[in-house]
Scaffold this motif. Sequence first.
Motif, mmCIF file in Angstrom:
data_model
loop_
_atom_site.group_PDB
_atom_site.id
_atom_site.type_symbol
_atom_site.label_atom_id
_atom_site.label_comp_id
_atom_site.label_asym_id
_atom_site.label_seq_id
_atom_site.Cartn_x
_atom_site.Cartn_y
_atom_site.Cartn_z
ATOM 1 N N TYR A 48 0.812 -1.215 0.000
ATOM 2 C CA TYR A 48 0.000 0.000 0.000
ATOM 3 C C TYR A 48 0.847 1.267 0.000
ATOM 4 C CZ TYR A 48 -3.811 3.167 0.749
ATOM 5 O OH TYR A 48 -4.720 4.170 0.575
ATOM 6 N N HIS A 51 1.344 3.863 -2.776
ATOM 7 C CA HIS A 51 0.388 4.924 -3.113
ATOM 8 C C HIS A 51 0.789 6.268 -2.487
ATOM 9 C CE1 HIS A 51 -3.213 7.321 -3.483
ATOM 10 N NE2 HIS A 51 -3.421 7.248 -2.171
ATOM 11 N N HIS A 76 -0.757 10.568 4.352
ATOM 12 C CA HIS A 76 -2.114 11.063 4.169
ATOM 13 C C HIS A 76 -3.216 10.034 4.416
ATOM 14 C CE1 HIS A 76 -2.064 9.483 -0.022
ATOM 15 N NE2 HIS A 76 -3.377 9.437 0.138
ATOM 16 N N ASP A 77 -2.907 8.744 4.283
ATOM 17 C CA ASP A 77 -3.958 7.746 4.524
ATOM 18 C C ASP A 77 -3.840 7.077 5.895
ATOM 19 O OD1 ASP A 77 -5.629 7.974 2.315
ATOM 20 O OD2 ASP A 77 -4.318 6.740 1.055
ATOM 21 N N ASP A 143 -3.580 13.050 -4.655
ATOM 22 C CA ASP A 143 -4.092 11.736 -4.238
ATOM 23 C C ASP A 143 -5.056 11.206 -5.299
ATOM 24 O OD1 ASP A 143 -4.876 9.568 -2.514
ATOM 25 O OD2 ASP A 143 -6.612 10.749 -1.876
ATOM 26 N N ASN A 147 -4.830 7.964 -7.856
ATOM 27 C CA ASN A 147 -5.892 6.957 -7.889
ATOM 28 C C ASN A 147 -6.468 6.805 -9.297
ATOM 29 O OD1 ASN A 147 -5.746 6.162 -5.231
ATOM 30 N ND2 ASN A 147 -7.180 7.729 -4.520
HETATM 31 MN MN MN Z 1 -4.909 8.206 -0.803
#
Ligand code: MN
Length: 734
Positions: A48, A51, A76-77, A143, A147
């Motif tokens: 992950y 990302h 950020h996540d 972001d 995506n």
């Molecule tokens: Mn994100």
Amino acid sequence: MTPNEMYDRLEQTIRSYNPSANFAQIRAAFDYACSAHKDQRRKDGSPYVTHPLAVAQILAEELHLDSESIEAALLHDTIEDTAVTHEDVARLFSPTVADLVEGVSKLTRVKFTTKEEEQMENLRKMLLAMSKDIRVILIKIADRLHNMRTMEYQTPAKQKQKSFETMEIYAPLAHRLGMQKMKWELEDLSLKYLDPIGWREITEALDEKAAEYDGFMATIHRQITERLNEAGIKARVSGRMKHPYSIYRKMYAQNKDLDDVFDLFAFRVIVDTVFDCYNVLGIVHDLYKPILGRFKDYIGTPKPNMYQSLHTTVMGDNAIPFEVQIRTQEMHEIAEYGIAAHWKYKQNGQGSGDEGSYEWVRRLLENQEGADAEDFIHSLKVDMFADEVFVFTPQGDVINLPAGATPIDFAYTIHSAVGNHMVAAKVNGRIVQYDYRLQNGDFVEVITSQSAHGPSRDWIKIARSSNARSKIRQWFKREKRDENIVNGRASFEAELKRCGVSLKELTNEENLPAVLKRLAYNNLDDMYAAIGYGGVTSLKLVGRLREEIQRIIQQHQAERQAVVPVKDQPEIMRPAVPKRSKGEHGIVVEGLSNCLVKFSKCCTPVPGDDIVGFITRGYGVSVHRSDCPNADPARRSPLEAGRWIKVSWADKITETYRTTLQVVAKDRINLIVDISTVLSSTKTHVSSLNARSTPDGFALISLDVDVAGGDQLQTVIRRIEQISGVMHVTRPAG
Ligand code: MN
């Protein structure tokens, strides 16, 4: 690439524009993100953390952002997806980084459920209003870009939904922030999933054209370059096909074939100076035939998102039209990177990317009267950060309310029946007080009941929108007429008593017809009812009856004189309606008493202003503000030096003073109405109002107002400045 390889590349990119970045902290953010996301995988199977790394890479590469933004991008996540909290991030990194991460998470939680255009605009505004730090929205856009780039691994339903959001929300936001390059990529990627067939047709056709027109592009490129060389202008020339979505839009909007779309090719010429821009334009128009009506000077008139460039469309020998865009390097960076590039030029000249230099952007958001108050800032302010708050209905519609609005405002915005039957309000699922101040992104629900008693009078004070207040007044007007009449009558009677007149006397058979006529009511009950529901004040009505009241009082005096011997008559009769004492106008003139005082027309001083006096020839002392050009010591004639004297305001001021205000505003409907509302709500009397609009859409308004002093004047100025569209309010002098 492995996460470590990606990280090395990120560090290299940052080093290229900001060698003094805080690499230790950035590294720590990377390590922290690795462990926080260690059990998560992306849809394509990769770890992950790739990302957030990719998002940070976009921000570094495309926008040259500072260390804090990069750290926040890496993290950020974490708050949204893992057990990490705001406090954790604040402690390990900094409160600012934690706020940025929290801000991005908040935006991620906003749900998009609607498809109406007006709602989309409100959603865009809501996102901006929620991003108290502009970097939040920059991270969120990056972001979304990543995506979208990796959308192929998602389900078709998710692809469509995300692409729709991107097209309607994020691409326009990127556009508004001036980030052209990201906007194009977001649009093209969205189109790919929203209309796969259209997308394939266009990209395939464009590929074909690109091959077919390869020679054409090369020729034009060579011709322009050569001519610029001959002219001794240093320039970078590049040519490209326009991007698929812009062509798609033209084809569908104008129902055209690809062959009929006018602008397929665009050339860009980047030069050193603005002067060269216009030189290049001349050369291009000399080389090729310009197409009428297609020249646009965005250098002279920049777009609201700060875009600057010269655009022209010309026709080559083989009758193929193409667009040429001419701009300087600085304009180019602003066109591609928007707000981030602008900051770079504003702050540091050559953009060394120092830490802490986001001041400018921060100021833009926090303090809307920043020193760089150029036009575009103004448009940002008006468009994005106006005094508004955006909240959701339970159905997911966005409702737009004035800042500070309460559940009462919300209820009356939905419908007056909802407001009138409200018995409680919930925000984000919890019952709140009626004076709760709504926050951006709140979900608001109004609980109604058929047996509700209706609004209370306090609601008028709690509500922030004039819409809600007037609806509440409406209700009282209709539902409570009897009660209103009683309350109104009592208030009117008390006001009259203060003037020394009784209600009975004023409304006796003899006086009543004249009184009703003067007040413009059919009968007294109507008038009492109006006072009772707050439609008019008794003070105002009594003011209208000045003459009648004076007459009754004179009658009193006459009667009294008839019976009281002259020597026993009290020396001072209490004046019923206070008359303005003419005297010295509240001015103390040094060394002189009882002299004639007048206020200069040029600068209209009010109590609280620094003032000076000038002894005129035969008209007493004229009082100026000290900062009035006419009183400027440098401009005083030496012959009259002795005529300038010290004056000051008396301790007790009982009068009002007339002064002039000048308002500059973007012209719009109801501007004058809003200004008069402010004046009446601050109880400021206006003696004249002059408005005119200029051909470029501004309104210049000149107001003469009567105020008791500087405090009231400042309040009036401040309140007028807060009106949407108003740019500044000044007190003219000289
Ligand atoms: Mn994100």
